[in-house]
Write an enzyme that holds these catalytic residues in place. Sequence first.
Site, mmCIF file in Angstrom:
data_model
loop_
_atom_site.group_PDB
_atom_site.id
_atom_site.type_symbol
_atom_site.label_atom_id
_atom_site.label_comp_id
_atom_site.label_asym_id
_atom_site.label_seq_id
_atom_site.Cartn_x
_atom_site.Cartn_y
_atom_site.Cartn_z
ATOM 1 N N LYS A 347 -29.142 -27.197 42.563
ATOM 2 C CA LYS A 347 -29.931 -28.240 43.250
ATOM 3 C C LYS A 347 -31.142 -28.659 42.444
ATOM 4 O O LYS A 347 -31.542 -29.815 42.471
ATOM 5 C CB LYS A 347 -30.352 -27.793 44.644
ATOM 6 C CG LYS A 347 -31.009 -26.438 44.709
ATOM 7 C CD LYS A 347 -30.134 -25.501 45.446
ATOM 8 C CE LYS A 347 -30.358 -24.077 45.042
ATOM 9 N NZ LYS A 347 -29.416 -23.173 45.632
ATOM 10 N N LYS A 445 -33.220 -29.367 47.873
ATOM 11 C CA LYS A 445 -32.040 -29.799 48.638
ATOM 12 C C LYS A 445 -32.295 -31.128 49.341
ATOM 13 O O LYS A 445 -31.400 -31.979 49.415
ATOM 14 C CB LYS A 445 -31.638 -28.700 49.630
ATOM 15 C CG LYS A 445 -31.056 -27.479 48.917
ATOM 16 C CD LYS A 445 -30.919 -26.285 49.835
ATOM 17 C CE LYS A 445 -30.331 -25.086 49.096
ATOM 18 N NZ LYS A 445 -30.469 -23.828 49.822
ATOM 19 N N GLY A 542 -24.929 -17.192 49.473
ATOM 20 C CA GLY A 542 -24.062 -16.047 49.200
ATOM 21 C C GLY A 542 -22.897 -16.421 48.301
ATOM 22 O O GLY A 542 -22.558 -17.598 48.154
HETATM 23 N N1 HSE Z 1 -31.253 -19.358 47.587
HETATM 24 C C1 HSE Z 1 -30.507 -20.313 48.319
HETATM 25 C C2 HSE Z 1 -30.689 -20.020 49.790
HETATM 26 C C3 HSE Z 1 -29.053 -20.196 47.934
HETATM 27 O O1 HSE Z 1 -31.140 -18.918 50.113
HETATM 28 O O2 HSE Z 1 -30.390 -20.869 50.609
HETATM 29 C C4 HSE Z 1 -28.188 -21.296 48.505
HETATM 30 O O3 HSE Z 1 -28.596 -22.547 48.070
#
Ligand code: HSE
Length: 574
Positions: A347, A445, A542
């Site tokens: 992202k 995001k 995950g």
């Molecule tokens: N580190 C991110 C989270 C991983 O915990 O959402 C998934 O994008």
Amino acid sequence: MRQRRLIVLKFGGSVLPDEASLARAAHEVYRWKREGWSVVAVVSAIDGETDARLRAALRRGDGACDHAIAAAVAGGELHSAAQFGLFLERAGIDGAVVNPGAIGLRAHGAALDATPIGLDTAPIRRLLDAGRVVVCPGYVATDEEGRWMLLGRGGSDLTALVLADALDAERCRLVKDVDGLYDTDPNAPGPAPARYDAASWDDALARDGSIIQHKAIEFAKSRRLAFELGKLNGSRPTRVGDLGLLESAPERTRQVRLALLGLGVVGAGVFESLRRLPEVEIVRVAVRDPGKHACAGIPDDLFTTDPVDAARCGADIVVELIGGTGAALDAVRAALTTGASVVTANKALIASHGEELGALASASGAGLKFSASVGGSMPLLEHLRSRPGDAPRRVRGVLNGTCNFILERVAAGAPFDDAVREAQRLGFAEADPGRDLAGLDAADKLVVLAHSLGRDDLALGDVRVEALTSESAALATNAAREGRVLRQVAELDLSGGRARAWVTLREVGPDDPLHAVRLERNAAVVGWESGAVTTVAGRGAGRWPTAESVVADVLELVRAGAPEEVAAGAGGVV
Ligand code: HSE
């Protein structure tokens, strides 16, 4: 009434050579789920299992009653359905394995070749309404007394068609090891037989040898029920129904050469999944230290330490899972410039360089897909494009699994630092968990979401972020005492002239759809121009949920054919 966007998928023994192949069937389910379909999956026993159980039952129970044999054989389908449920859960797909007896799947007649007579659709509909993939063991039913019955060899086809009929599903696809209906078995030696895109039920009965259960075709004919016969990841199945015979060339399976960059938490899952796909040949794996992966069963000659070199190796698809905007950016630029399509879960990369990379992809005719960059296997990017003629105006969601996990753990009494370490150990956190905690991962995001909707007027620096610290997390404990929960809420507002976005810690009440988002799960509420409000949810972080989304992008590129034919789609640009 016809259930729009409900598909019944049946996975036959020919596509289930072993238990591991259920992961492949899970990819097929996810393909439809992320396109917004509700899915009922009917599974056969693993190939060979029914014969083995029949032989064993006959050996043990000389003169045994047929119901006893049916009970022994039914175990094959029950086992594969249970295993399939576990594979779906691992992939972050909410499933529900149902018991054919408990959903009223009744049959009468001969115990080993019974005829279905009824089904209670209400429990299945409830599960589908709750967003679950319903998994039903094929071939088996019970009689009025509750004894086991079998629907005849190949009877999983019949189970699928009975379910599709009772649920009024829009589509029913029998997934087998052939791409459609042929005059004779296309896998047998000899000249290639004719293959059909469309056929009537009578054509199917006349031409099909033993690929489809004939009793099932007769049932479909009696109910005037159309269905499809095709292969995994197929785009051109044979349609069987009230249709004229239409001959057509076989559906070619495109083989792609693929380079994988990065073998971390997600990369290892993607490698494990892709190595099982016959349509994918992994030609390079770029890692910092090949010595670290010596035990992974990867041939030495695939390894390189130079991601740019791997990106330029002539692969059709480059999967970038290095993360960050250093080496990953150089490699993705190199891939797109040389015309290789790129799939990435990065992202930060798309948020900071999406516009430039999209332009590079357009110039070379390559595909650029980044569905896994937001929400793991929650198909949010696809959801934002799911209403033709309507456009998202607001998105409000839990988009960082790590923070949600930590907040839940702290609310349950865990010390903050322990919760952070646990999120890292479980593979939810970024390589640098500081980005998760600072709200920057969720902010990235939001920028990716805006970008995917053609809004390049939002940069990371424009997103107001509030960090999660041990002090702010402590508020989660107080909120929990009052029946409220503390969430990291990410918001995107596209209703004004300029896109605006925030990531803040908020208490949410029980009526809020974000209240029920457990642990590393994600969810989003979307407000649309039309006034509609929709929600989407799933496992947001995950190894396996994220790998599922990456694999779905790869399979979409495979389906789309040559890279230059790839159409712009959700979670991607050309
Ligand atoms: N580190 C991110 C989270 C991983 O915990 O959402 C998934 O994008």
